[in-house]
Structures are given as C-alpha cells and as structure tokens.
Design an enzyme around this catalytic site. Structure first.
Site, mmCIF file in Angstrom:
data_model
loop_
_atom_site.group_PDB
_atom_site.id
_atom_site.type_symbol
_atom_site.label_atom_id
_atom_site.label_comp_id
_atom_site.label_asym_id
_atom_site.label_seq_id
_atom_site.Cartn_x
_atom_site.Cartn_y
_atom_site.Cartn_z
ATOM 1 N N GLU A 289 2.017 -30.545 -12.778
ATOM 2 C CA GLU A 289 2.714 -29.385 -13.324
ATOM 3 C C GLU A 289 4.222 -29.492 -13.160
ATOM 4 O O GLU A 289 4.983 -29.028 -14.016
ATOM 5 C CB GLU A 289 2.205 -28.108 -12.635
ATOM 6 C CG GLU A 289 0.761 -27.787 -12.925
ATOM 7 C CD GLU A 289 0.150 -26.899 -11.874
ATOM 8 O OE1 GLU A 289 -0.136 -27.417 -10.765
ATOM 9 O OE2 GLU A 289 -0.030 -25.696 -12.144
ATOM 10 N N ASP B 186 3.716 -19.489 -16.587
ATOM 11 C CA ASP B 186 2.308 -19.893 -16.635
ATOM 12 C C ASP B 186 1.628 -19.422 -17.913
ATOM 13 O O ASP B 186 0.712 -20.072 -18.422
ATOM 14 C CB ASP B 186 1.556 -19.302 -15.438
ATOM 15 C CG ASP B 186 1.454 -20.268 -14.271
ATOM 16 O OD1 ASP B 186 2.365 -21.092 -14.106
ATOM 17 O OD2 ASP B 186 0.460 -20.183 -13.517
#
Length: 419
Positions: free
Chosen positions: A389, A150
C-alpha cells in the site's frame, strides 16, 4: 529529495521513507503504544537489521513523529537522512473520504476541514489520521502534504451496489451507503495481477482478497471496483480478527434490550470483541488463532472454518457478479500459516474453473515474492501477491506534488509496469 508516507492510528504510526524520483525504499517502521502511558514498541528497518534499544513514553502523534524523524536523521544509528537530503513530500493515509474525495489531493485548510467533517463517518480512523497530518504539518511545514483515501478506489461502484435497501433520506441526509475500504491495497493487487497475467487491467476481471487484521474482498472489472465486502463501515463483510462482519441486523437491538447495552457498547463489541477472537474467547491475534487451529484446538478450528466459509461465499458471489473472472488474488498476511486456509476456502469452487496447486500453495513463513498457486493451464489463475500500500501512497504523493494525479482507476502506476 525524500518522500515520507504515514499511516496513523489512535496508538500507532507506520511510516516508509523513499528517495525520489525513483521511489527507492530507504526505511520503514512502526511505533506502537503511543499515548498509552507505557514505553512505545518500536520496529524499524534501514535496509539492514537495526537493533532497537530502550524506547521512551510518547504521549502524542507529534512526539512519535518527532521521535521517528530524530532516528531517521541519526548518523550514529545509521539513519538514512543527512543534511541536504530532506523530506520534501509527505503522503498521509486517510481512511474515509466520503463521496467528496475521488482521488488523492494536496492538503490545505479546506481539505483538512473536510477530513474533520468526515470524522462522523469514521471517528475511530479519521481522527488519528487528521492528528497525524497536523503533526506532520507542524514538524515538516515546508513539505508538500498529500491525502490518500482508502475509499477513493471504490468510487466507481454502481448505484445498485452502493445503495442500501433503507429509507433514501438516510443516504441523502446522512451519507449512509457502501463506501468500501482498503482501496490502495486492492488497487495495488489488481495492477500487479494484471501485469502477471500479461494483460491490460482494463481487460481483466479480478477478485482481490486483502488479508491482514482487517479482511476485505473486491470485485474488479475494467480496472475499476464494482463491488466490495466492506460497506458503510469496515465492520461489514466477512469476519475479521476482531470485527464481526455481516450479521443479522436484529441482533444489536436484541442484545441492547436484554443486556441493557448502549449503542456505543454494542459498536465496541462488533468492532473489538467479535470475529475470530470473539469466537475463540481469547488470543493475541489472528496469527495466534491460526496456530491454535492448526494444533487442533476446537474453538480456534471452528473460528477458522467460519472464516473460510465466509470467504468462499463472497468468492462465489463475486464470480457471479463478474460473470466469471481471470484471477483471484490474495495478499499474504501470515505467510505459510495461510496455506491450509486457502486450500480449505477454495475447495468446492472447481466447477467455476478454480483449481489450487497444493505444492505451489505451500510457501515460506515470510513470503515476499509474488507466486502463482494454480496449475499452469487453469481457467482462473490464483496468485499470492504481498500488498504494498505504501507504494500507492508514494506514487500518488509524487504525482499530486507534480500536479498530475488522476482518479486512482485512471492513474498510471510505475509498480504496474515493472516486473
């Protein structure tokens, strides 16, 4: 072959299955309630509606992943995997990569040890991430395993943006700095927005707004993250469903003194009992608070007004940091329910060239398409782009397994070239 992506939390697992090399989506789903002592909640999709029957109690991520694989291989339930169509690669979302990981990497013993070492920066997230990796290594030992971080996308923040005004030894010895999160989402939103603008992302100034359970913003110039609202932890920034966002740093010490709370108890309050649900006092989640605000409930309306005000302040700050922008991009967490919120938070930004088209802003409950919500000739375009994502996880995994992955701001993504 097939490629699996995994995002593991303490009590849940999200997965997507792709056929390679085209990265055609074959299946996706979630398992919730892992390790709670109760039957899990299962949602999955193989491209058409699938009925979910009785579910078992699953006590670990190993059991949960084994259960998912069993269903994916189940011909009687329409599972897309058959003998000869095996999973050869697995992409794992890892929340915190510290300063060590600037790009996605193949997982080996050294990488796994470093992910474990970084747990001190994000124990709530990296620990189940690592447990998911270990489960997949056990159940799919022949596959190529890749970690996607991330924090990697935000490694381009300049020092003046990632340093805190704190003793420098805190950074040097303990790594206290702004890291930022939701990197794959901000990466995806920025690349898709540039494609919609008909420009190279390197020539764009963008503000991306990831709106799910956690909310974060990112200022992007030249395709790189130059500032982001989340910091050392995901608590910093704008208020979220359960997280407080940025508050006066003197408040925790004050409450620890007057209510005799431990540091761990205060951290739990800021992470789990604040934000929208803290203001409202109860609720099932962000969607519930939005619905109650729309129905006129006073505290829910106050909470949503606070969220909009906080988001507007960040938009103003990033417009200043970028010197203007070409587009503001919203993900779409709650479909049609967020239309009035966007209208409210964008009010007052007209002086900066930000104008909303009300009819375009209204959208269906389950928005899947990308939509421009600004007038055609607006100086700053406004876009809703449902984030994907898992596409970043899949493309990075495929690239790493082929030995060609680069840092995320340099990586060439297929989804950034195809309308």
């Amino acid at each position: 072959m097939c490629l699996l992506t995994l995002s593991c939390r303490e009590h849940s697992l999200e997965y997507s299955l792709f056929a390679t090399p085209e990265l055609t989506a074959l299946a996706w789903g979630t398992v919730e309630g892992i390790g709670t002592g109760l039957p899990v909640r299962l949602q999955y999709d193989y491209g058409s509606p699938v009925a979910c029957g009785a579910t078992p109690q699953l006590d670990s991520l190993v059991e949960a992943l084994a259960y998912v694989l069993q269903r994916l291989y189940s011909a009687s339930e329409g599972g897309p995997l058959v003998p000869g169509r095996d999973i050869r690669a697995v992409g794992h979302r890892v929340v915190h990569g510290g300063e060590r990981f600037r790009q996605s990497v193949a997982i080996d013993g050294l990488v796994l040890a470093e992910i474990a070492r970084l747990e001190r920066l994000a124990p709530k997230y990296n620990r189940p991430n690592r447990a998911g990796i270990e489960a997949a290594l056990q159940l799919l030992p022949a596959a190529c395993h890749v970690a996607i971080f991330d924090t990697a996308f935000h490694q381009t923040l300049p020092p003046y943006a990632y340093h805190y005004p704190l003793p420098h030894d805190w950074y040097r010895k303990h790594g206290v700095r702004r890291y930022g999160f939701h990197g794959p989402s901000h990466l995806y939103l920025s690349r898709r927005a540039a494609l919609r603008l008909g420009r190279d992302v390197a020539d764009c100034r963008l503000i991306t707004v990831h709106m799910e359970l956690g909310i974060s913003l990112c200022a992007i110039a030249g395709g790189c993250s130059v500032d982001t609202s989340m910091g050392f932890t995901p608590v910093e920034g704008t208020m979220q469903e359960r997280r407080s966002g940025t508050i006066d740093p003197g408040i925790p010490g004050f409450m620890m003194d007057w209510q005799e709370l431990s540091a761990q108890q205060v951290e739990e309050v800021l992470n789990e009992k604040s934000g929208l649900l803290g203001v409202v006092g109860q609720g099932r989640g962000r969607r519930d608070v939005i619905e109650r605000a729309n129905a006129g409930e006073a505290r829910a309306a106050l909470a949503m007004r606070m969220e909009c005000y906080g988001l507007r302040k960040y938009l103003g700050a990033y417009l200043a940091a970028l010197g203007g922008c070409d587009a503001i991009v919203f993900s779409c967490g709650q479909g049609a329910l967020e239309a009035p919120l966007r209208q409210q938070l964008l009010q007052g930004l007209e002086a900066f060239g930000v104008h909303l088209d009300g009819s375009r802003n209204a959208c269906s409950e389950h928005l899947q398409e990308e939509r421009c919500i600004s007038p055609s000739q607006a100086a700053v375009q406004l876009w809703i782009i449902p984030t994907r994502e898992e596409q970043v996880y899949a493309e990075d995994t495929l690239a790493v397994c082929a030995g060609s992955c680069r840092e995320p701001w340099l990586q060439s993504y297929r989804f950034a070239r195809e309308l």
